[in-house]
Design a protein around this motif. Structure first.
Motif, mmCIF file in Angstrom:
data_model
loop_
_atom_site.group_PDB
_atom_site.id
_atom_site.type_symbol
_atom_site.label_atom_id
_atom_site.label_comp_id
_atom_site.label_asym_id
_atom_site.label_seq_id
_atom_site.Cartn_x
_atom_site.Cartn_y
_atom_site.Cartn_z
ATOM 1 N N PHE A 242 -86.203 -57.569 -19.865
ATOM 2 C CA PHE A 242 -85.751 -56.619 -18.850
ATOM 3 C C PHE A 242 -86.438 -56.867 -17.506
ATOM 4 N N ASN A 243 -85.663 -56.811 -16.459
ATOM 5 C CA ASN A 243 -86.170 -56.838 -15.088
ATOM 6 C C ASN A 243 -85.004 -56.428 -14.192
ATOM 7 N N SER A 244 -85.291 -56.393 -12.897
ATOM 8 C CA SER A 244 -84.247 -56.037 -11.931
ATOM 9 C C SER A 244 -84.004 -57.211 -11.002
ATOM 10 N N ARG A 245 -82.771 -57.295 -10.489
ATOM 11 C CA ARG A 245 -82.485 -58.344 -9.515
ATOM 12 C C ARG A 245 -81.550 -57.781 -8.472
ATOM 13 N N PHE A 246 -81.727 -58.281 -7.243
ATOM 14 C CA PHE A 246 -80.726 -58.004 -6.212
ATOM 15 C C PHE A 246 -79.860 -59.247 -6.028
ATOM 16 N N TYR A 247 -80.492 -60.432 -6.132
ATOM 17 C CA TYR A 247 -79.715 -61.645 -5.834
ATOM 18 C C TYR A 247 -79.815 -62.745 -6.882
ATOM 19 N N ALA A 248 -80.994 -62.877 -7.510
ATOM 20 C CA ALA A 248 -81.134 -63.988 -8.485
ATOM 21 C C ALA A 248 -82.082 -63.512 -9.579
ATOM 22 N N ASP A 249 -82.952 -64.386 -10.049
ATOM 23 C CA ASP A 249 -83.874 -63.963 -11.102
ATOM 24 C C ASP A 249 -85.117 -63.411 -10.431
ATOM 25 N N ASP A 250 -84.969 -62.261 -9.801
ATOM 26 C CA ASP A 250 -85.990 -61.704 -8.922
ATOM 27 C C ASP A 250 -87.174 -61.117 -9.678
ATOM 28 N N ASP A 251 -86.998 -60.828 -10.937
ATOM 29 C CA ASP A 251 -88.090 -60.319 -11.794
ATOM 30 C C ASP A 251 -88.744 -59.058 -11.226
ATOM 31 N N LEU A 252 -87.960 -58.193 -10.639
ATOM 32 C CA LEU A 252 -88.481 -56.917 -10.111
ATOM 33 C C LEU A 252 -88.535 -55.887 -11.231
ATOM 34 N N MET A 253 -89.056 -54.707 -10.940
ATOM 35 C CA MET A 253 -89.167 -53.657 -11.955
ATOM 36 C C MET A 253 -87.777 -53.315 -12.500
ATOM 37 N N VAL A 254 -87.653 -53.310 -13.829
ATOM 38 C CA VAL A 254 -86.359 -53.012 -14.444
ATOM 39 C C VAL A 254 -85.912 -51.607 -14.028
ATOM 40 N N GLY A 255 -84.616 -51.478 -13.746
ATOM 41 C CA GLY A 255 -84.069 -50.169 -13.376
ATOM 42 C C GLY A 255 -84.239 -49.836 -11.913
ATOM 43 N N ALA A 256 -84.955 -50.691 -11.191
ATOM 44 C CA ALA A 256 -85.203 -50.371 -9.771
ATOM 45 C C ALA A 256 -84.015 -50.742 -8.893
#
Ligand code: AOS
Ligand code: ZN
Ligand code: ZN
Length: 386
Positions: A242-256
Motif C-alpha cells: 500500500f502507498n499513494s501516488r499522484f503520478y507514478a510510484d510515488d510511495d506516499l502515505m497510503v490513502g493520502a
C-alpha cells in the motif's frame, strides 16, 4: 444493516505490516533529505516499528529487506522483535542494486548473472527459515530501455525458470509473492509489468505463488479494485504494497492521494473474503520530507478508516438495489458507507483495545521522537537513494 459488533471485531484483528525501509532515510533519485534520529540498524528500525504498533494496535509485523536488514543472528533479531510485541514479517529480496544486475537479474541474458540473482533469492528463503517468515516478496526491476535490446520472450522463459527454482525451495508453509510494476527503473519493457503477467507465472508455479498488488504500480486511471476482485476470485491475491501516488510510484502515505480508491479496493477485499484469506496488508512507502514514524502511523490509520467504511457497506441493501438495476440506489448505498465519519468508531475500537483513541497525538506526547534524535547520532539507511 451491518452488525456493528462484527465490524469492530474485524477492525480489532486487522493487521498492517510496516516496512523496515520506511523508518530509515530514503528519498528519490534526486535527493534524500536525511532526518535526525533515524535508525542506524535493523534493531532500531524495529524499535520504531514497535511505536507504531504500540499506538495503533494493528501493526504487529515488520517486513525486512535483504541486504538492507542483513544481520548475523536472525534468531536474536526475532527475539528483539518479540520482546517489543512484534514479529518479523515478509522478506523482500533485492535484485536491483548490484552492478551485475544492470541489464537484469533472473531475466539477464548471461547465465552467470542469473545464477548470482538466484543465489540471492535462495539466500532470502534461508533467512525466511531463520525468521519464521511466511512470505518472500519478489519485485524485479528487470526490463529493457530500448526496442531490440533483448528478446522479450526469452526473458519470460528465463523468468519462469528462475521462479520455478525458487518455488521448489519454498517450505510447505512458505509463499512467494510476485509483485508487478508498469515501469521504472526500466523504461521500455519491464519483465513483470502487470497483473496478468504476474498471474500467469503464479498460475504455472502453483498455489504457493501469489500476486502482490502495489497500489503505485499501475498506469494512471487503472481500476485497481477490478484487479483485486479478479485475483481474489482466482485465489491468487497474496497481498498489497500500500502507498499513494499522484503520478507514478510515488510511495506516499497510503490513502493520502485517493482515499476513495483505497475504500473501493478494501470494499472488494471485504466482498471477496480477503480479510480472512491470508492476504498480506503491507505498506511500501518512502517518507522523504515528512517525519517517518508519524507518516507510518497516519498510513495505518488511513487503512483502518478505509477498512471501517468498507465493512459498513449495507450489503443487503446493495444486493437488492443491484438486482433491481437501481443504479443510483446502489451507488448511494456504497457512497453512504464511504461518507460515514468512522473516526468515532475507530476511537471506540482503540479504547476497547486499551489504547489512546488518538494514536497520532499519543505518539507525539510520548517523547519518542525527541528521544531518538538525542540518542541516535549519524542515522543512515542503506537502501533507497543511498
Ligand atoms: C519497488 O518499486 C517495489 O515497490 C518494491 O516492492 C519495494 O519498493 C521493494 O520491495 C523494497 O524492497
Ligand atoms: Zn512495492
Ligand atoms: Zn514500488
Amino acid at each position: 444493516m451491518t452488525e456493528l459488533a462484527a465490524v469492530k471485531a474485524a477492525l480489532k484483528t486487522q493487521a498492517v505490516e510496516t516496512p523496515s525501509w520506511a523508518y530509515g532515510n530514503s528519498g528519490t533519485r534526486f535527493k534524500v533529505f536525511a532526518q535526525q534520529g533515524v535508525p542506524r540498524d535493523p534493531y532500531e528500525k524495529l524499535a520504531d516499528a514497535a511505536q507504531v504498533h504500540e499506538f495503533t494496535g494493528v501493526a504487529p509485523t515488520v517486513a525486512l529487506h535483504i541486504p538492507w536488514d542483513k544481520v548475523e543472528d536472525y534468531g536474536a533479531l526475532a527475539k528483539y522483535a518479540e520482546e517489543r510485541g512484534l514479529k518479523l514479517g515478509t522478506i523482500n529480496s533485492n535484485t536491483f542494486q548490484d552492478d551485475a544486475f544492470k541489464l537484469g537479474s533472473i531475466c539477464h541474458a548471461d547465465p552467470a548473472v542469473r545464477r548470482k540473482a538466484l543465489d540471492h533469492l535462495l539466500e532470502c528463503v534461508d533467512i525466511m527459515d531463520a525468521t519464521g517468515s511466511r512470505d518472500l516478496k519478489l519485485w524485479f526491476a528487470d526490463g529493457t530501455n530500448y526496442p531490440g535490446q533483448d528478446d522479450i520472450r526469452e526473458r519470460q522463459d528465463r523468468l519462469a525458470e528462475g521462479l520455478a527454482e525458487v518455488y521448489d525451495r519454498l517450505g510447505d508453509d512458505q509463499r512467494m509473492l510476485l509483485e508487478y510494476k508498469l515501469f521504472e527503473p526500466a523504461f521500455y519493457t519491464t519483465d513483470v509489468p502487470d497483473w496478468g503477467t504476474a498471474y500467469a507465472h503464479c498460475l504455472k508455479l502453483g498455489e504457493k505463488a501469489q500476486v502482490v498488488v502495489d497500489t503505485g504500480h499501475h498506469a494512471p486511471g487503472t481500476n485497481i479494485e477490478f484487479i483485486v476482485a479478479t485475483l481474489l476470485r482466482e485465489r491468487k491475491l497474496g497481498g498489497f504494497d500500500f502507498n499513494s501516488r499522484f503520478y507514478a510510484d510515488d510511495d506516499l502515505m497510503v490513502g493520502a492521494a485517493d482515499p476513495f480508491q483505497l475504500f473501493r479496493i478494501l470494499y472488494e477485499v471485504s466482498r471477496g473474503g480477503g480479510f480472512t484469506a491470508g492476504v498480506a496488508f503491507m505498506l511500501d512507502q518512502c517518507h522523504n520530507i515528512e517525519a517517518k514514524i508519524p507518516a507510518i502511523i497516519r498510513s495505518v490509520m488511513n487503512v483502518q478508516e478505509a477498512t471501517a467504511k468498507a465493512l459498513l457497506v449495507d450489503r443487503e441493501a446493495l444486493a437488492v438495489a443491484q438486482r433491481e438495476g437501481d443504479v443510483l440506489g446502489a451507488n448511494a448505498v456504497l457512497m453512504d458507507a464511504y461518507n460515514t465519519d468512522v473516526r468515532p468508531l475507530l476511537g471506540e475500537v482503540r479504547e476497547e483495545l486499551g489504547l489512546d483513541p488518538d494514536p497520532m497525538g499519543a505518539y507525539r506526547r510520548s517523547g519518542w521522537a525527541e528521544k531518538i534524535v538525542e540518542e541516535r547520532v549519524g542515522g543512515t539507511q542503506a537502501g533507497w537513494g543511498a
